[in-house]
Design a protein around this motif. Structure first.
Motif: not given
Length: 351
Positions: A245-248, A257-270, A326-331
């Motif tokens: 997902l992207r932050y809004v 922000m006008p110059t930077m986009a930000t995101f959070m994502q989850k990679l499921p286990a496997g 094992g799954g992870c969260m990435l910003f």
């Protein structure tokens, strides 16, 4: 022996004669100026937090936050050493604040984001409102707003700073001003901006307090995590991104922000993702879990096995594949809003 090519001699004499007039021939550099594909000098890089953290703690012994103004270790792209840049348009660094310290108030034309990496109980103040920092929170410092940081925590607090410093430097538009007080006066209670703008509602009569930047300057991790976990359960998992997902900006639905986009994502286990590439280079912070990223560009290959609190960068038009047992969260953050605004954004999802 063949006689010298007269046309070559004519050209060389032309170049010598016009050089004092600050003229140069386009045809000698055209292919470098307009290449068939993006040709960034940046390279992929990985900063392991277990290796970086001791240097941060040593910095805490070597200089105070007030002396340094901002006690930060810059994450420099190995191909851009000395330029204070992680890509050609973005800056990234890890900032440390210790119990009882204050990083004094100032403001600048550059936009900044904070992503909390370690520790709870420190705060940042923006335009008269404080927010408490917790791991995984995404916090904005809008352009030209006074801000300071302080800590009531019992231990060290570390966060990722992301700024558009190289981009602003390119436009020769950088300004800064120090505050007259060590810390700015708090004029609004914590959570005011979230109450006004963070619940799919806005005040009936309102303006945009930070211009084109989001009026919410603190996005709590617990809400981001909850949304991603629910989507993992209830919606299809994307074969390239996992659940992302992207932050809004709630006033516009656009980027925060006008110059930077930000995101959070989850990679499921496997998860074993397919390859993708994009013109906007991206900086990643590992929130939870572990995994790996494989990066390719031409005949060059990189593989980074990442763990919690690690950071890595994927430059423009490098093919990347993410995976996690094992799954992870990435910003992550990138300069995508500028690419889109200028009509430059291009991305490919490889199969």
């Amino acid at each position: 022996m063949n006689a010298p090519d007269n046309s070559l001699l004519v050209r060389q004499q032309l170049y010598r004669d016009m050089d004092p007039h600050h003229l140069t021939p386009l045809w000698e550099v055209l292919h470098a100026l307009v290449p068939p594909r993006p040709a960034t000098p940046c390279v992929p890089a990985h900063w392991k937090y277990d290796e970086v953290r001791p240097f941060l703690m040593r910095a805490g012994e070597a200089i105070t936050a007030e002396e340094a103004v901002r006690r930060v270790l810059i994450l420099e792209n190995p191909a851009l050493r000395g330029q204070s840049a992680i890509t050609q348009s973005l800056y990234a660094g890890l900032q440390l604040i210790l119990p009882g310290e204050v990083a004094p108030s100032h403001r600048h034309s550059q936009s900044a984001l904070r992503f909390i990496v370690e520790g709870s109980g420190a705060y940042t103040a923006v335009d008269g409102e404080r927010t408490t920092m917790r791991p995984g929170d995404f916090i904005i410092t809008p352009s030209w707003t006074f801000h300071d940081h302080g800590s009531d925590a019992s231990g060290p607090v570390v966060w990722l700073d992301g700024l558009d410093i190289p981009m602003v430097r390119f436009f020769d538009a950088g300004f800064a001003e120090n505050g007259t007080a060590r810390s700015q006066q708090v004029t609004r209670t914590e959570g005011t901006s979230m109450a006004r703008y963070g619940h799919n509602m806005v005040p009936v009569r309102h303006d945009a307090p930070f211009g084109v930047t989001s009026p919410i300057f603190s996005y709590p991790y617990e809400r981001s995590r909850e949304a991603l976990e629910r989507l993992e359960r209830d919606a299809p998992v994307d074969e390239w991104d996992g659940v992302k997902l992207r932050y809004v900006n709630p006033l516009t639905g656009g980027y925060p922000m006008p110059t930077m986009a930000t995101f959070m994502q989850k990679l499921p286990a496997g998860f074993s993702g397919k390859g993708w590439r994009q013109t906007d280079g991206a900086v990643y912070s590992v929130v939870e879990g572990s995994g790996s990223v494989e990066v390719e560009s031409g005949d060059k290959r990189w593989r980074f096995d990442f763990a919690p609190r690690d950071h890595f960068v994927i430059p423009s038009w490098h093919t990347a594949r993410l995976s996690s047992a094992g799954g992870c969260m990435l910003f992550s953050f990138s300069d995508r809003p500028v690419h889109r605004a200028l009509g430059l954004l291009k991305e490919e999802r490889l199969t």
